[in-house]
Scaffold this active site. Structure first.
Site, mmCIF file in Angstrom:
data_model
loop_
_atom_site.group_PDB
_atom_site.id
_atom_site.type_symbol
_atom_site.label_atom_id
_atom_site.label_comp_id
_atom_site.label_asym_id
_atom_site.label_seq_id
_atom_site.Cartn_x
_atom_site.Cartn_y
_atom_site.Cartn_z
ATOM 1 N N GLU A 46 0.827 -1.252 -0.156
ATOM 2 C CA GLU A 46 0.068 -0.068 -0.014
ATOM 3 C C GLU A 46 0.960 1.296 -0.075
ATOM 4 O OE1 GLU A 46 -1.679 0.794 4.070
ATOM 5 O OE2 GLU A 46 -3.434 1.479 3.174
ATOM 6 N N ASN A 106 -7.029 6.126 -1.845
ATOM 7 C CA ASN A 106 -5.885 5.321 -1.304
ATOM 8 C C ASN A 106 -6.103 4.111 -2.394
ATOM 9 O OD1 ASN A 106 -4.089 3.686 -0.485
ATOM 10 N ND2 ASN A 106 -4.677 3.764 1.768
ATOM 11 N N LYS A 123 -9.454 1.963 -1.908
ATOM 12 C CA LYS A 123 -9.617 1.506 -0.493
ATOM 13 C C LYS A 123 -10.913 1.712 0.113
ATOM 14 C CE LYS A 123 -7.095 1.212 3.718
ATOM 15 N NZ LYS A 123 -5.809 1.714 4.626
ATOM 16 N N GLU A 142 -6.187 8.591 7.864
ATOM 17 C CA GLU A 142 -6.519 8.380 6.399
ATOM 18 C C GLU A 142 -8.171 8.979 6.133
ATOM 19 O OE1 GLU A 142 -5.919 4.677 4.661
ATOM 20 O OE2 GLU A 142 -4.954 3.830 6.486
ATOM 21 N N CYS A 168 -4.868 -2.968 2.756
ATOM 22 C CA CYS A 168 -4.650 -2.908 4.387
ATOM 23 C C CYS A 168 -5.709 -3.261 4.955
ATOM 24 C CB CYS A 168 -3.922 -1.622 4.565
ATOM 25 S SG CYS A 168 -3.107 -1.837 6.080
ATOM 26 N N ASN A 193 0.284 -1.037 5.503
ATOM 27 C CA ASN A 193 1.119 -0.225 6.157
ATOM 28 C C ASN A 193 0.348 -0.368 7.745
ATOM 29 O OD1 ASN A 193 3.188 2.213 4.850
ATOM 30 N ND2 ASN A 193 1.597 1.415 3.335
HETATM 31 N N1 CDV Z 1 -3.053 1.442 6.678
HETATM 32 C C1 CDV Z 1 -3.895 0.648 7.346
HETATM 33 O O1 CDV Z 1 -5.204 0.595 6.872
HETATM 34 N N2 CDV Z 1 -3.677 0.427 8.541
HETATM 35 C C2 CDV Z 1 -4.459 -0.021 9.699
HETATM 36 C C3 CDV Z 1 -4.250 0.059 10.788
HETATM 37 C C4 CDV Z 1 -4.629 1.462 11.258
HETATM 38 C C5 CDV Z 1 -4.982 -0.808 12.041
HETATM 39 C C6 CDV Z 1 -4.623 -1.806 9.472
HETATM 40 O O2 CDV Z 1 -5.612 -2.282 9.441
HETATM 41 O O3 CDV Z 1 -3.622 -2.184 9.324
#
Ligand code: CDV
Length: 309
Positions: A46, A106, A123, A142, A168, A193
């Site tokens: 990501e 994203n 996303k 975000e 993510c 991330n």
């Molecule tokens: N970049 C993300 O979406 N990170 C989230 C954190 C904030 C929990 C994740 O689900 O990994």
């Protein structure tokens, strides 16, 4: 057999001061190594081109926009597209997208072996908050910088199979995989991330975060009989640690390869898309067994009042 030799290209930290061009050089080095190991498809994290900027509270929209790509390929990413085409390698990576209409997403793309972008995902599950929160150990903005994705969870026919993407936090939600599973997805590419601690209480440490990463990805793979390639941006970015633990998981939910470092690190595995067939034609044959019209009947037998027709 339908083998797609797949590379998970985990990336170590990217500092705030690192330029796109330096990052793209690292991505090309991983791609060359993947080629040497026979890869057909490489998956990056990501927001692969920059540091995880949503940890920084920025008020000036012009400054925010410097983290976004207005076009893809961009001048800085063109060398990556060219190298992928030279290698005849498909790829997927995430970046911050600024549309001509001024919308911020994203985003993740899938690029075929000829260098054409054939799929885009934005996303949907955006974690965090939209205003500066002094109670948190670190910011996760975000919701400030991105709109929720507006493209659903499509799948694309490429490389002899059906491919999907998510980004993510999406990986923690079962419907992410199920929506693609109902379309027959055979491989899901996802980047992440994930800060090594929970910003709201600092309590969840890296071991728990790695456990939940495996749990979500393995469950999604098994319950939808699909390969999942989950790729981290890892390590300490300007003092902020991110977990590694990139994984390739087979359609039985078994981890076939897993990163051990928090640096640029490559996993390569020959993924047979035909390994999805057993699950899709037995326990997870959705057409035969997932008869949602009977769910109401089941709840009425348990005494739950049905909603009016
Ligand atoms: N970049 C993300 O979406 N990170 C989230 C954190 C904030 C929990 C994740 O689900 O990994």
């Amino acid at each position: 057999m339908r083998i797609v030799t797949t590379a998970a290209a985990q990336m170590g930290p990217i500092q705030r001061s690192d330029t796109r061009s330096v990052v793209v050089e690292r991505m090309i080095a991983l791609m060359d190594e993947a080629k040497a190991q026979g890869a057909d498809f490489i998956v990056y994290p990501e927001l692969a081109l920059t540091t995880f900027f949503p940890r920084w509270y920025i008020e000036d929209q012009a400054e925010v926009d410097t983290w976004f790509e207005r076009e893809m390929p961009s001048p800085e990413t063109l060398p990556l597209f060219r190298r992928a085409r030279e290698h005849g390698m498909a790829m997927s990576f995430g970046y911050a997208e600024l549309t001509p209409e001024g919308q911020h997403f994203n985003t993740s793309i899938i690029v075929d072996k000829h260098g054409a972008i054939i799929g885009k995902y934005r996303k949907i599950h955006l974690p965090g908050h939209s205003e500066y929160d002094p109670e948190r150990t670190h910011q996760h903005l975000e919701k400030r910088y991105f709109l929720p994705g507006d493209l659903g969870f499509p799948v694309w026919r490429t490389m002899g199979g059906l491919f999907g993407m998510c980004v993510c936090n999406d990986r923690r939600w079962p419907e992410t995989y199920r929506v693609m599973g109902l379309q027959g997805v055979e491989m899901v590419a996802l980047g992440y991330n994930t800060p090594s601690i929970n910003s709201q209480n600092g309590a969840e440490g890296p071991e728990q975060r790695l456990f939940h990463n495996r749990l979500s990805v393995q469950a999604g793979a098994y319950q939808n009989a699909t390969w999942v390639v989950a790729v981290a941006k890892a390590g300490v970015e300007d003092g902020h640690p991110l977990i590694g633990g990139s994984l390739i998981v087979d359609p039985n939910g078994v981890i076939v390869a897993e990163c051990r470092t928090e640096e640029d690190e490559l996993l390569v595995h020959p993924c047979d898309l035909d390994d999805t067939v057993f699950g899709k034609t037995t326990i997870f044959d959705f057409v035969r067994h997932r008869r949602v019209e009977h769910y109401g009947l089941i709840t009425s037998q348990t005494g739950v009042v049905l909603p009016p027709e």
